[in-house]
Scaffold this motif. Structure first.
Motif, PDB file in Angstrom:
ATOM      1  N   ASP B  66      31.158  11.854 -63.435  1.00  0.00           N
ATOM      2  CA  ASP B  66      31.964  13.083 -63.411  1.00  0.00           C
ATOM      3  C   ASP B  66      33.427  12.713 -63.174  1.00  0.00           C
ATOM      4  OD1 ASP B  66      33.319  15.370 -62.787  1.00  0.00           O
ATOM      5  OD2 ASP B  66      31.767  16.192 -61.462  1.00  0.00           O
ATOM      6  N   GLN B  68      36.011  14.453 -62.763  1.00  0.00           N
ATOM      7  CA  GLN B  68      36.674  15.209 -61.693  1.00  0.00           C
ATOM      8  C   GLN B  68      36.336  14.628 -60.316  1.00  0.00           C
ATOM      9  OE1 GLN B  68      35.892  19.451 -61.845  1.00  0.00           O
ATOM     10  NE2 GLN B  68      36.695  19.673 -59.766  1.00  0.00           N
ATOM     11  N   THR B  71      38.031  11.270 -59.830  1.00  0.00           N
ATOM     12  CA  THR B  71      39.443  11.492 -59.493  1.00  0.00           C
ATOM     13  C   THR B  71      39.569  11.874 -58.022  1.00  0.00           C
ATOM     14  OG1 THR B  71      39.773  12.293 -61.726  1.00  0.00           O
ATOM     15  CG2 THR B  71      41.531  12.742 -60.153  1.00  0.00           C
ATOM     16  N   SER B 245      45.555  19.600 -63.265  1.00  0.00           N
ATOM     17  CA  SER B 245      44.112  19.590 -63.047  1.00  0.00           C
ATOM     18  C   SER B 245      43.763  18.675 -61.879  1.00  0.00           C
ATOM     19  CB  SER B 245      43.396  19.140 -64.315  1.00  0.00           C
ATOM     20  OG  SER B 245      43.938  17.901 -64.740  1.00  0.00           O
ATOM     21  N   GLY B 246      43.869  19.210 -60.677  1.00  0.00           N
ATOM     22  CA  GLY B 246      43.369  18.504 -59.505  1.00  0.00           C
ATOM     23  C   GLY B 246      44.150  17.277 -59.086  1.00  0.00           C
ATOM     24  N   ASP B 254      37.004  19.438 -53.095  1.00  0.00           N
ATOM     25  CA  ASP B 254      36.096  19.566 -54.231  1.00  0.00           C
ATOM     26  C   ASP B 254      34.742  20.146 -53.817  1.00  0.00           C
ATOM     27  OD1 ASP B 254      36.640  19.226 -56.848  1.00  0.00           O
ATOM     28  OD2 ASP B 254      35.703  17.247 -57.040  1.00  0.00           O
TER      29      ASP B 254
END
Lengths: 269, 297
Positions: B66, B68, B71, B245-246, B254
């Protein structure tokens, strides 16, 4: 020597953000956006007054909630963790070592790990979005810290003292509350001060447990007021100032205890 | 003594009256939730998308591919490194600077300690005003002739470092106080002896002061480490995970975003369990290393 000059300069740079709050609490609303760094001349109490007299009573409601949650949590925490600390320090059974380890592990558990299931536990027990729910959560989550402070301190209290009182016919509870607990004053002060400040300042737990609409503590109140009243910076600064005032007074009154508690472990080593 | 001790402090009922209440609350509000989290992490649980199915380790396998989450893992690592190193170094420096008697130094200690007692929400709001694109800092920079001052919180490449600096600012005072207490424990005779032996200030610090500060370093490092892993409030209030984005979305952020806003409770729980494992492993490794260093003195 140049030491005082360097110390002053470094501290001044560090102090700038705090100055920003102090100056803007007492400044006219329109001047905050225009000239945030200027001195509040002439000073005004309009922002503080506006927060105190808001029609929705946000400040007073969240202040009451914060006071109730903080006081109840730290009182229950002191009683439970002092007694549990006493049990762990005095009971020689092997499983108390395991129990101590399990409790100490709790010192490093991030709240995010347990918050999702906590909301389910609270929903099942009908405590979700209630102050008692938040208080119970605080007690469970911070009990390891209390136990950590108390059990270390109780080991320094001679067990003969308790035995003597027991021989005189006092029950175990009487011995603890009348003989041992009064001797634990420094530990009690550390626990009350630290947990008081942490619970008062807590953000994520009241945000999730009290829920989006049900209740507000002072920190979640500040958070919501920046969203809703973006334009009214004066009120936001005044609210932050008023929310910090109780902790600041608490800290200044107990400064010596505070620093002693904080550094107790560091200097012992 | 051993004969009289048993009737004097009998153990029957001791746990029931002294230990049980505390253990019970801890069990209900910490241990049980961890087990429930682990249980959820093996399912596709989503309260708005029943039925719940057992999916085994699928959530965990998914995490490692993933983008995300990876990250968030990277962001948390960078943030943790900064937050563990910077306040330790600066805190020691400030403590050495303020390690003198007198009202001036006492007053300055209080200045450094004040942020420690502020709510992270308050700190976040103060700094997001200060670092706003049109805020006081950039106004000052423009006045000094910088035409395009940086977007401290709006530039995705910079925002994480700004947030990390803010966390450092709040925790600095804690390190200062712990190091000041540690410095008081350094015997003056030892420093004088070293001076007589011809050791300069740097040498004295390296050979005498620094080793004796080992317990202080242990405390600050462990506290900073745990605080850094938990970083949520600042991210939520200052950037809400952004910009873009994040760019500042930590694992702690998260987990709650995925669990409460997106309602992927199963997946968020896997993330939470993994986070707990990382915190436990890293903290015990660091603690072990620092403790051994103390013993070696």
């Amino acid at each position: 020597m140049t030491r005082p000059a360097v110390a002053l300069l470094v501290s001044a740079v560090f102090f700038v953000p705090l100055y920003l709050v102090l100056a803007n609490v007492f400044k006219q609303g329109d001047l905050i956006a225009k000239d945030p760094a200027a001195l509040p001349l002439p000073p005004t109490l309009a922002n503080v007054h506006a927060v105190l007299t808001r029609p929705d009573g946000l400040f007073w409601v969240s202040l009451t909630n914060s006071v109730v949650v903080t006081l109840s949590s730290i009182l229950v925490l002191t009683v439970l963790s002092a007694m549990l600390g006493h049990y762990l320090a005095r009971s020689g059974k092997r499983w108390t070592k395991v129990l101590t380890l399990v409790l100490l592990a709790g010192l490093m558990i991030p709240p995010q790990v347990i918050l999702i299931p906590i909301t389910d536990v609270l929903r099942v027990t009908h405590l979700m979005a209630t102050l008692p729910g938040l208080i119970l959560f605080n007690v469970g989550y911070y009990v390891p810290f209390g136990v950590f402070v108390f059990s270390g301190f109780i080991r320094g209290v001679p067990v003969e003292l308790e035995e003597a009182a027991r021989l005189d016919g006092a029950s175990r509870l009487q011995v603890f509350w009348r003989v041992v607990f009064p001797l634990l004053r420094p530990a009690t002060a550390s626990v009350l001060i630290f947990l008081g400040v942490w619970i008062w300042n807590d953000f994520i737990d009241p945000l999730i447990i009290l829920g989006p609409s049900q209740g507000t503590t002072i920190t979640t109140g500040i958070y919501r007021s920046i969203g809703q009243y973006q334009a009214d910076l004066g009120s936001v600064f005044a609210l932050m100032f008023l929310a910090t005032l109780p902790v600041l007074i608490f800290y200044l009154a107990l400064q010596k205890q505070f620093v002693k508690g904080l550094t107790g472990g560091a200097t012992k080593g | 003594m051993a004969v009289t001790r048993k009737p004097v402090l009998p153990r029957v009922g001791h746990f029931a009256s002294f230990g049980a209440p505390g253990v019970l609350v801890y069990l209900c509000f910490v241990l049980a939730p961890i087990l429930i989290s682990f249980g959820y992490s093996l399912t596709n649980y989503n309260p708005f998308d029943p039925p719940v199915r057992f999916t085994g380790l699928a959530n965990y396998r998914l995490l490692f591919s993933d983008e995300q989450f990876l990250t968030a893992l990277r962001i948390t690592t960078i943030l943790t490194l900064i937050v563990v190193i910077v306040p330790n170094v600066l805190g020691l420096g400030v403590a050495l600077l303020l390690d003198r008697k007198g009202w001036l130094y006492n007053a300055l200690r209080s200045v450094f300690f004040t942020p420690v007692i502020l709510s992270s929400v308050v700190v976040s709001i103060i700094w997001s005003r200060l670092l706003d694109d049109e805020g006081p800092l950039n106004t000052l920079l423009r006045a000094l002739g910088v035409e395009h001052p940086p977007g401290w919180l709006s530039d995705p490449d910079l925002a994480l470092y700004s947030v990390a600096s803010i966390v450092c600012w709040q925790l600095l005072g804690f390190c200062v106080v712990v190091y000041l207490a540690g410095l008081q424990g350094v015997p003056a005779e030892l420093l004088e002896a070293a001076e007589i032996d011809g050791a300069g200030p740097l040498r004295r610090f390296r050979a005498v002061t620094w080793p004796l500060l080992a317990p202080s370093l242990t405390i600050t490092t462990v506290v900073l480490l745990i605080s850094a892993f938990k970083t949520y409030d600042y991210v939520k209030v200052i950037t809400n995970g952004g910009p873009g984005s994040g760019a500042t979305a930590t694992i702690a952020f998260d987990v709650l975003q995925t669990g409460f806003d997106a309602n992927h409770v199963g997946y968020a729980s896997a993330m939470a369990v993994l986070m707990l494992v990382i915190v436990a492993v890293v903290t015990s490794v660091v603690l072990n290393f620092l403790r051994r260093r103390e013993v070696d003195l």
